[in-house]
Structures are given as C-alpha cells and as structure tokens.
Design an enzyme around this catalytic site. Sequence first.
Site, PDB file in Angstrom:
ATOM      1  N   ASP A 157       0.912  -1.242   0.082  1.00  0.00           N
ATOM      2  CA  ASP A 157      -0.072   0.098   0.080  1.00  0.00           C
ATOM      3  C   ASP A 157       0.921   1.210  -0.053  1.00  0.00           C
ATOM      4  O   ASP A 157       2.267   1.166  -0.211  1.00  0.00           O
ATOM      5  CB  ASP A 157      -0.804  -0.073   1.086  1.00  0.00           C
ATOM      6  CG  ASP A 157      -2.429   0.644   1.004  1.00  0.00           C
ATOM      7  OD1 ASP A 157      -2.551   1.400  -0.018  1.00  0.00           O
ATOM      8  OD2 ASP A 157      -3.066   0.572   1.946  1.00  0.00           O
ATOM      9  N   ASP A 212     -10.257   3.802  -3.084  1.00  0.00           N
ATOM     10  CA  ASP A 212     -10.908   2.462  -2.595  1.00  0.00           C
ATOM     11  C   ASP A 212     -12.417   2.765  -3.161  1.00  0.00           C
ATOM     12  O   ASP A 212     -12.840   3.658  -3.405  1.00  0.00           O
ATOM     13  CB  ASP A 212     -11.110   2.682  -0.962  1.00  0.00           C
ATOM     14  CG  ASP A 212      -9.564   2.299  -0.428  1.00  0.00           C
ATOM     15  OD1 ASP A 212      -8.630   1.951  -1.165  1.00  0.00           O
ATOM     16  OD2 ASP A 212      -9.401   2.210   0.796  1.00  0.00           O
TER      17      ASP A 212
HETATM   18  C1  GLA Z   1      -5.980   1.527   1.808  1.00  0.00           C
HETATM   19  C2  GLA Z   1      -6.135   0.523   0.441  1.00  0.00           C
HETATM   20  C3  GLA Z   1      -7.166  -0.518   1.011  1.00  0.00           C
HETATM   21  C4  GLA Z   1      -7.066  -1.193   2.255  1.00  0.00           C
HETATM   22  C5  GLA Z   1      -6.608  -0.086   3.255  1.00  0.00           C
HETATM   23  C6  GLA Z   1      -6.111  -0.642   4.485  1.00  0.00           C
HETATM   24  O1  GLA Z   1      -7.087   2.267   1.767  1.00  0.00           O
HETATM   25  O2  GLA Z   1      -6.309   1.255  -0.737  1.00  0.00           O
HETATM   26  O3  GLA Z   1      -7.486  -1.472  -0.238  1.00  0.00           O
HETATM   27  O4  GLA Z   1      -5.786  -1.941   1.977  1.00  0.00           O
HETATM   28  O5  GLA Z   1      -5.657   0.973   2.763  1.00  0.00           O
HETATM   29  O6  GLA Z   1      -5.895   0.196   5.547  1.00  0.00           O
END
Ligand code: GLA
Length: 410
Positions: A157, A212
């Site tokens: 990430d 997301d």
């Molecule tokens: C980010 C990623 C998500 C998830 C969260 C976890 O937002 O894009 O897919 O992995 O972090 O904290």
Amino acid sequence: MKKITLLLAVCFSIISFGQGNMHTQQAGKFEGLAMTPPMGWNSWNTFATNIDEKLVKETAHIMVSSGLATAGYNYIVLDDGWMTHNRDANGDLVPDPVKFPNGMKSLIDYVHSKGLKFGLYNCAGTKTCAGYPGTRGYEYQDARFYAKLGIDFLKYDWCNTEGITAKEAYTTMSNALKTAGKPIVFSLCEWGDNQPWEWGKPVGNLWRISGDIYPCFDCEFKHPENWSSWGFMKIVDMRKDIRKYSGPDHWNDFDMMEVGNEMNDTEDKSHFAMWCMMASPLFTGNDYRKMSKETLAILTNKEMLAVNQDKLGVQGFKYAVVDGVEVWVKPLSEGAWAVSFLNRTDSLKKITFDWKKNVFKDADFGYEAVFNTTVFKIKDLWKNKETGNTKKVFTAAIDSHDVVTLKLIP
Ligand code: GLA
C-alpha cells in the site's frame, strides 16, 4: 575524498548486511505468476482490521466447500491489521498473537493444506494506513520474513509515504522480494496517483488504478478526512484510457469486489460483469459465512469467469451509449467477443441493436469485428443459452442498473 568514499562504502555494506542482503541482489518481479487475472478473497472490504485465525480458517473452508476454489478463487489475502504495533527486537514484523494465537506460519500451512494460496499486506511508508509498522527502511528484512513464512502474494500500500517516489519504493520492494527468492505475486496498491501503469510492468503483477471502492453503483462517498471512495462504475469511468497498459502478468486492478455486501443482486451482477469485462483481478470482499446463494451464483458464473480469465488478457472498452445503455465490448481469444449492455439509467430500457450497422474496432490492440461480413453465434452468458446470431437485430428489456452479457462466437 578517498576516506569519505571508503566510509560510504563501509556504511553501505553495513546497511546491506543489516538488512541481511547477503545473497546476490536480484531485480525485476517474479515473471509469469499471474498470466490471467488473479482471483481470491481479501479481508478488508468487510472486516477492516477485525481479522483473526478463525475467520481465515472458516473462509478457507468455505472457499473450498462452496465451489469458489474450483471456480478459480484461490488466494486468501489478509489486509491491514495482521500485525502488532511494534517490530520485535530483531526488527521483524510481529503477527498479532491475540488474533493469531497459533502463529502466522501454522495458519499459512493450514491454508496451503487446503490447496489454496496465502497473501499478506504492508505499506511502502513508515506506517500502514491503519497505523501498523510500515516497510520503509525494512524492505529486504520484510521480504525475507515473507519468504520464510511462505506467502504467495503481497499487497503493498501507499500510506505515510511523504518524500518517497512511488516508482523507486515499489521497485525496491520488488527487488527485495526477488532477492529473498520465494515467488510472490506483487500487488501494487498506489491508487493510481503516480501512474503505476506507466512503470509497473517490470515491478509488479497488478496495480490498483483508483482510490478505494465503495459498495454502490456510481456514487462518490466523501470521507470526513478529505478523501473519497468510489462506486464501482465511477472506477470503471475513471481510467478508461489506460487499457493498453493491462495484460497477462501486469493487470490494471479495479479493487476488491463489493459483491455480496451492500448492493442488491442486480447491481452486484453488473459490478461482477464489469470486473470480468475489464479483465480485473477478482478478489471477493464479502463474508463467506453469510453469503446468499445468489451471491455465490454471481461469483461462480462459469461463462463470466471465462470472459475474465480469457487468455488474450485484453481489457474491454466502451463502444457506445444507446439511450443510457452503455455497450461495453471485450476481445476474446479465437476471434470471439464479449458484449455487455449495461443500463446506467434509473428506469427499464428496451434496446434494439442492429449488429450489421456496427463495427467493433479495438484501437489499442487492433482487434476488429465486422458484422456485415462475419456472422457470429450469440450466447447469453447470464442465461447460459444460445440465442441466435448477429444476422438478426438484437432486442432486450434491461432493468435499471442491470446488465445483459453476450458472447459472440465467429
Ligand atoms: C488503503 C487501501 C485499501 C486497504 C486499506 C487498509 O485504503 O487502498 O485497499 O488496504 O488501505 O488500511
């Protein structure tokens, strides 16, 4: 000057040695690990950091007993929240002993014993998005830790990365994984901020292209901290121009799915259809223990999965919009095409589509379907039924937010 050079060389060796970099440095991702879009389950969409051993074991069990594994879903990926807040005295990451009382290794062995694969999550920054130890400065050490555990997939990430360059950070981790020696699918989760499609091919096997996902058709959900999550059609709209960068072993990743979460079955069906049309990696994000038979039927639709997993590996594109119904097309192997008519509007639409007046032209990859010279047989993939050929005008009544997907076979 000489002294400084010598000092730098010594420091560098110490750092390299400190990271345990005693093997020959290797570079470039593990090739060939994701020749079709990877499929599996990821904990984040439903469970956030509320994950534990019991959940993983139950999920693995259902993945096998429900037929999901036979359909192709085989990675179980634990997202953020699997660690404690501190590294140990050696600087190693520590799986949370309360959530995973028998340790991570035994859980991974269990998942492997079911014939499945296992993945973990971390971040290129100093901390993960949920505040656990990030990998920055520990790339080689963490890579060895994962190799020793025997994981098969790493989602990496992009939180808390102030001052780091994405391409360099992901390349460093990719090289670290390669050097550690255990083949691991490398999943870049950088949200498309630094155009990973332009530099990610030698680095990773898939890369997120957006922020997301949110479980809605095409809404934008604004978080109070000034960032947004996106309905599935918003993600599809967002990156329509980057399909040429996606293909076998280097996929545009449209994010983990929300099928079986908060949308109705019609919207779930359209969501799944679009992920198949886009050749996106297919990570389910629902609670298998509460899965309805409708959700399972959507996720395991064989004909749709064949569209997603088609060996050509070409992402689809929007061909036309007819009265609010979007026509998405995807070239498939052996001259076939998948066509999805998706009703974007709030009311039922009756569509008429005269194949012979249309030519599908794929400007990025050169595929073409000329319907007045080639006749295609038509199969309705949701009904699993042959429905004539392209000599005849196609008509359908499509509910709001519903989709009809056809396979055209020359
Ligand atoms: C980010 C990623 C998500 C998830 C969260 C976890 O937002 O894009 O897919 O992995 O972090 O904290």
